[in-house]
Design an enzyme around this catalytic site. Structure first.
Site, PDB file in Angstrom:
ATOM      1  N   ASP A 163       0.824  -1.211   0.000  1.00  0.00           N
ATOM      2  CA  ASP A 163       0.000   0.000   0.000  1.00  0.00           C
ATOM      3  C   ASP A 163       0.862   1.266   0.000  1.00  0.00           C
ATOM      4  O   ASP A 163       0.704   2.162   0.820  1.00  0.00           O
ATOM      5  CB  ASP A 163      -0.921  -0.018   1.221  1.00  0.00           C
ATOM      6  CG  ASP A 163      -2.005   1.047   1.135  1.00  0.00           C
ATOM      7  OD1 ASP A 163      -2.267   1.542   0.023  1.00  0.00           O
ATOM      8  OD2 ASP A 163      -2.571   1.402   2.183  1.00  0.00           O
ATOM      9  N   GLU A 416       2.986  -7.280   8.121  1.00  0.00           N
ATOM     10  CA  GLU A 416       1.621  -7.742   7.893  1.00  0.00           C
ATOM     11  C   GLU A 416       1.521  -8.939   6.950  1.00  0.00           C
ATOM     12  O   GLU A 416       0.676  -8.974   6.047  1.00  0.00           O
ATOM     13  CB  GLU A 416       0.735  -6.602   7.391  1.00  0.00           C
ATOM     14  CG  GLU A 416       0.544  -5.494   8.419  1.00  0.00           C
ATOM     15  CD  GLU A 416      -0.551  -4.509   8.022  1.00  0.00           C
ATOM     16  OE1 GLU A 416      -0.988  -4.534   6.855  1.00  0.00           O
ATOM     17  OE2 GLU A 416      -0.976  -3.735   8.889  1.00  0.00           O
ATOM     18  N   TYR A 471      -6.239  -1.034  13.684  1.00  0.00           N
ATOM     19  CA  TYR A 471      -7.023   0.078  13.157  1.00  0.00           C
ATOM     20  C   TYR A 471      -8.460   0.056  13.666  1.00  0.00           C
ATOM     21  O   TYR A 471      -9.395   0.337  12.920  1.00  0.00           O
ATOM     22  CB  TYR A 471      -6.970   0.065  11.631  1.00  0.00           C
ATOM     23  CG  TYR A 471      -5.600   0.457  11.103  1.00  0.00           C
ATOM     24  CD1 TYR A 471      -5.252   1.793  10.965  1.00  0.00           C
ATOM     25  CD2 TYR A 471      -4.650  -0.512  10.795  1.00  0.00           C
ATOM     26  CE1 TYR A 471      -4.004   2.159  10.500  1.00  0.00           C
ATOM     27  CE2 TYR A 471      -3.392  -0.159  10.338  1.00  0.00           C
ATOM     28  CZ  TYR A 471      -3.076   1.187  10.192  1.00  0.00           C
ATOM     29  OH  TYR A 471      -1.825   1.560   9.745  1.00  0.00           O
ATOM     30  N   GLU A 508       1.640   0.369  14.182  1.00  0.00           N
ATOM     31  CA  GLU A 508       0.746   1.169  13.338  1.00  0.00           C
ATOM     32  C   GLU A 508      -0.579   1.335  14.046  1.00  0.00           C
ATOM     33  O   GLU A 508      -1.120   0.382  14.620  1.00  0.00           O
ATOM     34  CB  GLU A 508       0.499   0.522  11.970  1.00  0.00           C
ATOM     35  CG  GLU A 508       1.678   0.556  11.022  1.00  0.00           C
ATOM     36  CD  GLU A 508       1.321   0.024   9.633  1.00  0.00           C
ATOM     37  OE1 GLU A 508       0.125   0.126   9.251  1.00  0.00           O
ATOM     38  OE2 GLU A 508       2.226  -0.482   8.949  1.00  0.00           O
TER      39      GLU A 508
END
Length: 608
Positions: A163, A416, A471, A508
C-alpha cells in the site's frame, strides 16, 4: 557491504546528476544491444530520483518493465593498479550493469546496495561507458511480490500487493570507487560494557594477505582510546561513553592493513556505539534500562523525488521528529538509505529496521488494496520456495549492511504477512532461524496484521517482541470510538494472557485525515477525529505495562496507487506530504514531551 569512503588508500567520485535515459518499450533493448553504443535519445533522468514523478509523460510514468540509464565516466589516472567499482545505493527493483557493453553484474532487490567491479574495463586515465538497465517488474519470486497483467491490447499493468506507490529508478547515490587490491572487505563489531569499561570485539574480513592493526577513536574528541592487532580481537575502552537514545555517542574502529615491511596497504574506519539491547520479560532494555518507543512508521516519500534520497529532505524529517518529541522510527516497509541510518546513529534515534517483505498476504491484497487475488498466500503457485530464498537474502543483506549500527535495536523481517495458517509457519520458521544466525545480538520481530489476532496467529511465538498494526476506529468500528476502544482493549488483554512475558509495540495505528477538514462531530477524515482517535489509543497504551511502544501510522501522508480507498495517497500522516503539521502533530508533541523522565531516551525538542 562497506560504505565507500575517502581514506588515505581509497577514493570515490559521485556519479549523481543527469544520465542519458531511454524507455525500453518492448523490454528487448538488451537483446537488441542498446548497451553497446550511445543511447539514441535526447531524454535525461536525474540520479537519484524516482522516474515516475519527474516526467510529464504518463506513458513513461506507467511503463512496466525496463528503462536504460547511461553516462560516460572518466577514470582518474592516479587510480592505476586499484580495484575500480561502481557502487549503487539502491536500484528499484532489478538492475543489469554494463561497462563498455560488457555485462558486469545483475542484482535483484530494490532497497539495498550492490557493487559492480569494472576493473577490467576501466583503465586509469581513460573513459568508460556505463549503462544501467532498471526493471520495475515484480512477481511471486520478488520481495516485495506482485504480478504483471497483460491485457488483450498488449499493454501491461503491474499489480502489486503493498500500500505505497511502486516507484522505480536509481533511488540512491552512485559512486565510482577505487580501493586497493588488498583491502578490508567487511567488519563486524559487537560491544558490551561493565561499569565504566566498554568491551569491543571485532572481526575483519580482508581480501588478500596483510597484517591487521586496529585503533579505536572517540569521534567527539579524536582521541585514540584503545588499540589491537589481528583479524579478530577484543579491546577495552576505559571511561566508556555509551551510545544512548536521544544522545548518540559514537566511536570509530580504524582498521589498517600492512604489508610485511609495515607499509600501509588499506585503511577503513567503521563507526559504532557501545550499548546493549535485551528483551527481559515484558521489557525492552537498552543499556539495562527500560525503553519506551515513541515515534512513527515512516516512508521515504516526497513530492517530485518519490523514493529518492535527498540530504535536505532527510534533515527536514529529522528536525520534525525532534520537534514532535519522538525517540524512534520503523523503516516501513524496506531498508532506508545509509545516509538516513547514519543520522540516526549520530543523533541517538532508535530504529526498528525492516526488510522489504511487505505484501505477503493475498487476503489483504484482495481487500482494502483492491487486488484480485483470492488464492493461498504461501504455495508453489504463489509465494513459495523461490520467494522464501529471496526473502532470506534480503534479511542477510540487511543485517550485513546495518549490523554495526547502534541505532538498530530490532530486526523486523516482515510487515503484515499472512500468519494465521500452518503454511505461514513453514515459511517463516527457517527465516527466523536465518535471522538469528546472521545476528545473534539483537531481538527479532515481525509486524502482525489485524486478520491474525492472538488466538489465530501461528508464528508470534517464534519472535522476541510483538509488533501490532491495529485500526480499531478506522477499518473496523469506523467512526465509533467507544466500541473501537472496547475491541482494542479486549484484544490487548488476549495478547497479554497468551504472551505474558513478551513486550508489545504498536507499530501502526491511524486514521486517514484531510488537512484542514473539521467538524463539531466525531466525523472520520477530519483533523478532530484523528486527534480523538489518538487519545483513545493513548488510554489503552497507558493501561497496560506490557505495551512498551507507540509508533503512529504515519509520519506524513504518502503516495500510493490510486483506488477507491486512496485518493491521492494515504492521508494518515501527522504531517501532510509537504510536511505541514495537522492537529494530531501537536497532540503527539504534547503527549510525548510530557512522558515522565523514566521513559528512557525521550528526545526533548528544546534540548538544543
Amino acid at each position: 557491504m562497506l560504505y565507500p569512503q575517502e581514506t588515505p588508500t581509497r577514493s570515490r567520485i559521485s556519479l549523481d546528476g543527469f544520465w542519458d535515459f531511454k524507455v525500453d518499450w518492448n523490454n528487448d533493448g538488451v537483446e537488441a544491444g542498446w548497451q553497446n553504443a550511445s543511447l539514441e535519445t535526447t531524454r535525461e533522468m536525474a540520479v537519484p530520483a524516482s522516474i515516475n514523478d519527474v516526467v510529464a509523460d504518463e506513458r513513461v510514468r506507467n511503463h512496466v518493465g525496463r528503462y536504460f540509464y547511461q553516462r560516460t565516466i572518466q577514470v582518474p589516472s592516479e587510480w592505476d593498479g586499484k580495484q575500480i567499482l561502481v557502487r549503487f545505493g539502491s536500484v528499484t527493483h532489478h538492475a543489469i550493469v554494463f561497462a563498455n557493453g560488457q555485462e558486469i553484474t545483475r542484482f535483484k532487490g530494490g532497497y539495498l546496495p550492490f557493487e559492480a567491479d569494472i576493473t577490467e574495463h576501466a583503465r586509469a586515465g581513460e573513459r568508460v561507458q556505463l549503462t544501467v538497465v532498471v526493471d520495475n517488474r515484480l512477481d511471486y519470486t520478488t520481495i516485495p511480490p506482485g504480478k504483471v497483467i497483460e491485457h488483450a491490447d498488449g499493454t501491461r499493468e503491474q499489480e502489486y500487493l503493498h500500500d505505497f506507490y511502486n516507484y522505480s529508478g536509481i533511488h540512491r547515490s552512485v559512486y565510482l570507487v577505487a580501493r586497493p587490491q588488498v583491502h578490508v572487505a567487511d567488519i563486524t563489531i559487537t560491544t558490551d560494557y561493565e561499569g565504566s569499561t566498554g568491551r569491543v570485539e571485532w572481526d575483519v574480513v580482508k581480501q588478500g594477505e596483510a597484517q591487521t592493526t586496529v585503533r579505536i577513536l572517540d569521534q567527539r574528541t579524536g582521541e585514540v582510546v584503545a588499540s589491537g592487532e589481528g583479524d579478530q580481537g577484543t579491546a577495552e575502552i576505559p571511561n566508556v561513553r555509551l551510545w544512548e537514545p536521544g544522545k548518540g555517542g559514537l566511536y570509530d574502529l580504524e582498521v589498517s592493513l600492512l604489508d610485511a615491511s609495515g607499509a600501509v596497504l588499506d585503511v577503513y574506519r567503521q563507526h559504532f556505539g557501545v550499548r546493549t539491547v535485551e528483551v527481559k520479560g515484558a521489557q525492552f532494555l537498552i543499556n539495562g534500562k527500560p525503553f519506551y518507543f515513541t515515534g512513527f512508521g515512516m516512508h521515504e516519500d516526497h513530492e517530485t523525488l518519490g523514493k529518492a534520497h535527498s540530504d535536505a529532505h532527510l534533515m527536514q524529517d529529522m528536525e520534525l521528529l525532534s520537534w514532535i518529541g519522538a525517540n524512534s522510527l520503523r523503516t516501513a516497509h524496506y531498508p532506508y538509505s545509509e545516509e538516513w541510518m547514519d543520522y540516526c546513529d549520530r543523533h541517538g534515534i532508535v530504529v526498528i529496521d525492516e526488510t522489504p517483505a511487505v505484501g505477503l498476504n493475498l487476503g489483504v491484497a484482495g481487500g482494502i488494496l483492491g487486488g484480485t487475488e483470492t488464492r493461498a498466500t504461501f504455495s508453489e503457485e504463489t509465494i513459495g520456495k523461490a520467494a522464501q530464498e529471496q526473502h532470506r537474502l534480503e534479511i542477510e543483506r540487511l543485517i550485513t549492511r546495518d549490523k554495526n549500527r547502534p541505532s538498530v535495536v530490532l530486526w523486523s523481517i516482515a510487515n503484515e504477512p499472512e500468519s494465521e495458517t500452518p503454511e505461514a509457519r513453514e515459511y517463516f520458521l527457517p527465516l527466523v532461524e536465518a535471522t538469528r544466525q546472521a545476528d545473534p545480538t539483537r531481538p527479532v520481530g515481525f509486524v502482525n496484521v489485524m486478520l491474525a489476532p492472538y488466538d489465530k496467529c501461528q508464528i508470534s511465538d517464534l519472535f522476541d517482541v510483538l509488533m501490532l498494526n491495529r485500526y480499531y476506529g478506522w477499518y473496523v468500528n469506523t467512526g465509533d470510538l467507544a466500541r473501537a476502544e472496547e475491541g482494542l482493549r479486549a484484544e490487548v488483554r488476549g495478547w497479554v494472557e497468551r504472551f505474558p512475558d513478551t513486550p508489545i509495540i504498536f507499530t501502526e495505528f491511524g486514521a486517514d485525515t484531510v488537512a484542514g477538514m473539521h467538524s463539531i462531530y466525531n466525523q472520520p477524515f477530519t483533523e478532530d477525529y484523528q486527534v480523538e482517535f489518538l487519545k483513545m489509543y493513548a488510554r489503552i497504551f497507558d493501561e497496560f505495562d506490557e505495551i512498551i511502544g507507540e509508533q503512529m501510522w504515519n509520519f506524513a501522508d504518502f503516495q500510493t496507487k490510486f483506488g477507491i480507498v486512496r485518493v491521492d495517497g494515504n492521508k494518515k500522516g501527522a504531517f501532510t506530504r509537504d510536511r505541514r503539521p495537522k492537529a494530531a502533530a501537536r497532540f503527539l508533541r504534547q503527549r510525548w514531551t510530557e512522558l515522565e523522565a523514566a521513559s528512557y531516551g525521550r528526545r526533548d525538542p528544546r534540548a538544543e
